[in-house]
Design a protein around this motif. Structure first.
Motif, short mmCIF file in Angstrom:
data_model
loop_
_atom_site.label_atom_id
_atom_site.label_comp_id
_atom_site.label_asym_id
_atom_site.label_seq_id
_atom_site.Cartn_x
_atom_site.Cartn_y
_atom_site.Cartn_z
N UNK A 76 0.83 -1.20 0.00
CA UNK A 76 0.00 0.00 0.00
C UNK A 76 0.87 1.26 0.00
N UNK A 77 1.08 1.83 -1.18
CA UNK A 77 1.76 3.11 -1.29
C UNK A 77 1.40 3.76 -2.62
N UNK A 78 1.49 5.06 -2.67
CA UNK A 78 1.05 5.84 -3.82
C UNK A 78 2.26 6.37 -4.58
N UNK A 79 2.46 5.84 -5.80
CA UNK A 79 3.62 6.26 -6.60
C UNK A 79 3.56 7.73 -6.99
N UNK A 80 2.36 8.28 -7.10
CA UNK A 80 2.24 9.70 -7.45
C UNK A 80 2.73 10.59 -6.31
N UNK A 81 2.48 10.19 -5.08
CA UNK A 81 2.99 10.95 -3.95
C UNK A 81 4.51 10.92 -3.91
N UNK A 82 5.09 9.75 -4.21
CA UNK A 82 6.55 9.64 -4.26
C UNK A 82 7.10 10.47 -5.42
N UNK A 357 8.97 5.26 -11.13
CA UNK A 357 9.16 6.33 -10.14
C UNK A 357 10.41 6.09 -9.30
N UNK A 358 10.65 4.85 -8.89
CA UNK A 358 11.85 4.55 -8.10
C UNK A 358 13.12 4.70 -8.95
N UNK A 359 13.03 4.34 -10.23
CA UNK A 359 14.18 4.54 -11.12
C UNK A 359 14.44 6.03 -11.31
N UNK A 360 13.39 6.83 -11.43
CA UNK A 360 13.54 8.28 -11.54
C UNK A 360 14.17 8.86 -10.27
#
Length: 388
Positions: A76-82, A357-360
């Motif tokens: 449960x986590x939001x990639x847009x928030x990251x 997102x994590x790669x960015x």
């Protein structure tokens, strides 16, 4: 090309990834995804030849890839928030009111038919039609460095018209068909809403030839230098609609100036440049131009741009902005080569966003550290010399 990454630098800086991880660690409610996100980024910037859940899990000391797969698929986590946290990190390190935003898309070659958005489609990555996914990206570029700050996955109509297929790839029912132009607008809107400091936007002709996008940008006061095709038409000061190539062909010889638009892999990128004013009606404080870039070795090779600029903008400023477009290509290359941007085996819609997102985040961190290292070298000439 300030801020470019080199392999030797990457391995020295990996240990510092905790710094960008700290920016978004609060987005995870449990310790497992918090730890997995950091382990995953470490794997993405490692020397592994292939960076998938199995190889990255092995490097992290896991017996199986289950934890990393859960991170991408079910936690449960939001990639847009990251993504927003990563953008804030970039602005905090590279923020510049003269920065340039760049829009472009890149392909991810894939096998099979079940990965979200995959189909046979043209991708510049291969230079032809291939089975692939396509992502639209927004980059942030300054004199110091450049990195990616936003992303969207393109879903062809063949997907959005088939809701059962979409559900199988975990694409929400509310996600409708959107063009790459729609993606560009959405990412620019987010940058404006977040008050990202920038002065200009640029993009290649796939975006620049769209008059609706140019008008949309003008309405929002976004100054731009957008490439366009030679047959694109503009309204000239005589109130006539003209193809841009005919307008440029009528310029006198003295209108052309030989200038560099920035350094490339093989030195300064020098071309002949000229511009012609357009639009019979003008808003106070702004100007409209067609800009042309002509090859020195082949004068028949001319590229065209439509420009919306502050009144009094110099030719050198316009061509410098045009030259910044290539920095997003450099972002794609280094993010893929050094940060595993294209090293993924996920099929679900939200998993694509999480990996990207994590790669960015990893690329943003390495870029900003590179910038800081260059600054230290400038302040310490002896250190700069000894590091060469």
């Amino acid at each position: 090309m300030g801020g470019d990454l080199e392999a030797g630098d990457v391995w020295r800086w990996v240990a510092g990834l905790e710094e960008v991880h700290e920016r978004f660690v609060h987005r995870f409610q449990r310790s497992e995804p918090r730890e997995s996100a950091l382990a995953y980024m470490h794997g993405l910037v490692s020397s592994l030849e292939r960076k998938n859940a199995w190889t990255v899990a092995e490097r992290a000391g896991h017996d199986r890839p289950d934890r990393l797969q859960r991170l991408l698929n079910t936690c449960d986590w939001d990639a847009d928030e990251v993504r927003d946290d990563v953008r804030e990190f970039v602005v905090g390190r590279l923020g510049d009111r003269q920065a340039v935003l760049i829009v472009d898309d890149t392909g991810f070659l894939k096998k099979g038919v079940r990965s979200a958005g995959v189909q046979r489609q043209y991708t510049g990555t291969a230079g032809r039609v291939e089975n692939s996914q396509v992502g639209t990206f927004l980059a942030y570029a300054t004199n110091a460095g450049h990195t990616l700050i936003d992303r969207e996955l393109y879903l062809p109509a063949s997907w959005t018209d088939d809701r059962e297929r979409c559900r199988a790839a975990a694409i929400p029912d509310e996600v409708a068909f959107a063009t790459k132009i729609d993606h560009a607008k959405a990412m620019i809107e987010r940058a404006l809403a977040a008050r990202v400091p920038f002065a200009w936007l640029t993009a290649d002709e796939a975006y620049g030839q769209v008059k609706g996008l140019r008008y949309w940008l003008e309405q929002r006061g976004v100054f731009h230098v957008l490439a366009t095709r030679r047959t694109d038409t503009v309204v000239t000061s005589s109130r006539m609609d003209h193809p841009v190539d005919e307008l440029v062909a009528g310029l006198p010889r003295q209108a052309w100036k030989r200038r560099s638009c920035g350094r490339g892999a093989h030195g300064e990128r020098v071309y002949d440049w000229a511009r012609a004013p357009i639009r019979p009606w003008r808003e106070e404080g702004v100007e409209h131009w067609v800009l042309a870039r002509r090859s020195i070795t082949d004068p028949t090779e001319i590229a065209y741009y439509v420009c919306f600029a502050p009144e009094g903008t110099a030719l050198n400023t316009l061509l410098t902005v045009a030259g910044r477009r290539w920095t997003i290509e450099e972002c794609f290359q280094t993010a893929k080569n050094e940060c595993g941007l294209d090293h993924y085996q996920v099929r679900k819609y939200h998993a694509w966003y999480r990996h990207i997102t994590l790669a960015m985040a990893a690329h943003a961190y390495l870029t900003t550290v590179r910038v800081e290292e260059l600054k230290k070298g400038d302040q310490n000439p002896e250190k700069r010399t000894s590091s060469r």
